[in-house]
Design a protein around this motif. Sequence first.
Motif, PDB file in Angstrom:
ATOM      1  N   GLN A   3       0.833  -1.206   0.000  1.00 28.58           N
ATOM      2  CA  GLN A   3       0.000   0.000   0.000  1.00 28.58           C
ATOM      3  C   GLN A   3       0.868   1.257   0.000  1.00 28.58           C
ATOM      4  N   GLU A   4       1.996   1.213   0.717  1.00 34.98           N
ATOM      5  CA  GLU A   4       2.912   2.347   0.715  1.00 34.98           C
ATOM      6  C   GLU A   4       3.557   2.523  -0.671  1.00 34.98           C
ATOM      7  N   LYS A   5       3.876   1.405  -1.319  1.00 30.21           N
ATOM      8  CA  LYS A   5       4.435   1.469  -2.671  1.00 30.21           C
ATOM      9  C   LYS A   5       3.426   2.084  -3.638  1.00 30.21           C
ATOM     10  N   TRP A   6       2.151   1.718  -3.455  1.00 29.18           N
ATOM     11  CA  TRP A   6       1.101   2.311  -4.284  1.00 29.18           C
ATOM     12  C   TRP A   6       1.029   3.826  -4.060  1.00 29.18           C
ATOM     13  N   LYS A   7       1.071   4.254  -2.816  1.00 32.68           N
ATOM     14  CA  LYS A   7       1.021   5.691  -2.514  1.00 32.68           C
ATOM     15  C   LYS A   7       2.176   6.421  -3.187  1.00 32.68           C
ATOM     16  N   SER A   8       3.352   5.819  -3.135  1.00 27.14           N
ATOM     17  CA  SER A   8       4.523   6.406  -3.767  1.00 27.14           C
ATOM     18  C   SER A   8       4.344   6.480  -5.285  1.00 27.14           C
ATOM     19  N   PHE A   9       3.745   5.436  -5.860  1.00 22.97           N
ATOM     20  CA  PHE A   9       3.514   5.393  -7.308  1.00 22.97           C
ATOM     21  C   PHE A   9       2.500   6.450  -7.737  1.00 22.97           C
ATOM     22  N   VAL A  10       1.393   6.543  -7.017  1.00 23.94           N
ATOM     23  CA  VAL A  10       0.260   7.338  -7.495  1.00 23.94           C
ATOM     24  C   VAL A  10       0.323   8.813  -7.100  1.00 23.94           C
ATOM     25  N   TYR A  11       1.107   9.148  -6.067  1.00 26.82           N
ATOM     26  CA  TYR A  11       1.099  10.524  -5.559  1.00 26.82           C
ATOM     27  C   TYR A  11       1.397  11.573  -6.648  1.00 26.82           C
ATOM     28  N   PRO A  12       2.474  11.420  -7.453  1.00 20.24           N
ATOM     29  CA  PRO A  12       2.726  12.425  -8.500  1.00 20.24           C
ATOM     30  C   PRO A  12       1.608  12.499  -9.537  1.00 20.24           C
ATOM     31  N   LEU A  13       0.948  11.365  -9.773  1.00 23.71           N
ATOM     32  CA  LEU A  13      -0.140  11.345 -10.760  1.00 23.71           C
ATOM     33  C   LEU A  13      -1.353  12.101 -10.229  1.00 23.71           C
ATOM     34  N   ILE A  14      -1.596  12.003  -8.925  1.00 20.77           N
ATOM     35  CA  ILE A  14      -2.680  12.761  -8.298  1.00 20.77           C
ATOM     36  C   ILE A  14      -2.410  14.257  -8.423  1.00 20.77           C
ATOM     37  N   GLU A  15      -1.148  14.647  -8.223  1.00 20.46           N
ATOM     38  CA  GLU A  15      -0.778  16.061  -8.384  1.00 20.46           C
ATOM     39  C   GLU A  15      -0.985  16.511  -9.829  1.00 20.46           C
ATOM     40  N   ASP A  16      -0.682  15.624 -10.778  1.00 17.14           N
ATOM     41  CA  ASP A  16      -0.901  15.940 -12.199  1.00 17.14           C
ATOM     42  C   ASP A  16      -2.386  16.138 -12.491  1.00 17.14           C
ATOM     43  N   ILE A  17      -3.223  15.318 -11.859  1.00 17.37           N
ATOM     44  CA  ILE A  17      -4.675  15.441 -12.044  1.00 17.37           C
ATOM     45  C   ILE A  17      -5.147  16.802 -11.536  1.00 17.37           C
ATOM     46  N   LYS A  18      -4.654  17.198 -10.360  1.00 17.60           N
ATOM     47  CA  LYS A  18      -5.032  18.498  -9.777  1.00 17.60           C
ATOM     48  C   LYS A  18      -4.647  19.643 -10.705  1.00 17.60           C
ATOM     49  N   GLN A  19      -3.482  19.512 -11.325  1.00 18.04           N
ATOM     50  CA  GLN A  19      -2.971  20.597 -12.174  1.00 18.04           C
ATOM     51  C   GLN A  19      -3.399  20.463 -13.636  1.00 18.04           C
ATOM     52  N   ASP A  20      -4.092  19.370 -13.947  1.00 19.21           N
ATOM     53  CA  ASP A  20      -4.550  19.102 -15.319  1.00 19.21           C
ATOM     54  C   ASP A  20      -3.412  19.292 -16.325  1.00 19.21           C
ATOM     55  N   VAL A  21      -2.307  18.585 -16.090  1.00 19.04           N
ATOM     56  CA  VAL A  21      -1.129  18.730 -16.948  1.00 19.04           C
ATOM     57  C   VAL A  21      -1.403  18.168 -18.344  1.00 19.04           C
ATOM     58  N   GLU A  22      -0.556  18.518 -19.271  1.00 15.26           N
ATOM     59  CA  GLU A  22      -0.663  17.993 -20.628  1.00 15.26           C
ATOM     60  C   GLU A  22      -0.286  16.510 -20.635  1.00 15.26           C
ATOM     61  N   GLU A  23      -0.736  15.829 -21.676  1.00 18.29           N
ATOM     62  CA  GLU A  23      -0.519  14.378 -21.767  1.00 18.29           C
ATOM     63  C   GLU A  23       0.960  14.003 -21.742  1.00 18.29           C
ATOM     64  N   GLU A  24       1.796  14.780 -22.387  1.00 18.73           N
ATOM     65  CA  GLU A  24       3.222  14.443 -22.466  1.00 18.73           C
ATOM     66  C   GLU A  24       3.878  14.454 -21.079  1.00 18.73           C
ATOM     67  N   SER A  25       3.546  15.451 -20.251  1.00 15.80           N
ATOM     68  CA  SER A  25       4.088  15.511 -18.885  1.00 15.80           C
ATOM     69  C   SER A  25       3.604  14.329 -18.064  1.00 15.80           C
ATOM     70  N   TYR A  26       2.320  14.036 -18.174  1.00 19.66           N
ATOM     71  CA  TYR A  26       1.704  12.913 -17.458  1.00 19.66           C
ATOM     72  C   TYR A  26       2.395  11.610 -17.870  1.00 19.66           C
ATOM     73  N   HIS A  27       2.580  11.458 -19.162  1.00 22.36           N
ATOM     74  CA  HIS A  27       3.233  10.279 -19.739  1.00 22.36           C
ATOM     75  C   HIS A  27       4.627  10.079 -19.124  1.00 22.36           C
ATOM     76  N   LEU A  28       5.417  11.147 -19.077  1.00 24.64           N
ATOM     77  CA  LEU A  28       6.777  11.049 -18.536  1.00 24.64           C
ATOM     78  C   LEU A  28       6.769  10.714 -17.046  1.00 24.64           C
ATOM     79  N   HIS A  29       5.801  11.285 -16.309  1.00 20.71           N
ATOM     80  CA  HIS A  29       5.700  10.978 -14.881  1.00 20.71           C
ATOM     81  C   HIS A  29       5.349   9.505 -14.658  1.00 20.71           C
TER      82      HIS A  29
END
Length: 222
Positions: A3-29
């Motif tokens: 569960q901690e590994k999942w949190k580490s994996f998903v945390y930057p993606l959640i931040e990307d969702i909040k900021q509605d980043v472009e697909e390329e940035s999301y892809h690289l993350h």
Amino acid sequence: DMQEKWKSFVYPLIEDIKQDVEEESYHLHIENQLIPLGWAPWRNEIKHKPNLRIGNRKSIQPDILVANNGEEQFVIEVKRPNHVQQAENIEQLESYMRQLKLKVGIYIGERMEIFYDQPDSRHVVSVLQIPLLLDEKRGSRFVELFSKENFSKEAIVNFCEERIKEMQRQASLNKIKESLIADAQTQITESLRPYLQDKYGESFSEEEIKTMLATIKFTATS
């Protein structure tokens, strides 16, 4: 702890969702987040939009292709974090899976979704949807299955087959539940009819009582 590994994996993606980043940035993350799961781009295990020759004249370019010792393991179709999944997104993923002869593919956009190419199935099957949330319990299952140290095509197939059986069981239970509710509604409304006619027959017509009974709805709680 998965569960901690999942949190580490998903945390930057959640931040990307909040900021509605472009697909390329999301892809690289997303590619970067595969590294703590054991996959390494410097070992050519995470391939960014590889241009792959299929047959003599055709080539394909999946968003992310994950390999081990030169053998493709799974493919990821990426859409921007606030995208709404379209049928053609999954058709594209299915095309990559089948041309690369991969049993499993992952869609990551507004959510994560795992697809399985079941033998003799007309289309790939969605076996698990995982909301991109920090405390999402299904996230630990993703980390467990797709970490390099645990990953095996056999384990993925077993997981997907079990998920399909589980979904089929749930669909059967839901069908039985709906049938029971319908039967119960019929029996209860029929038993109420004489009671209502006896009590309210002087105030309401038989047609009005029938309409009243038709509005009564029953639901089953899980």
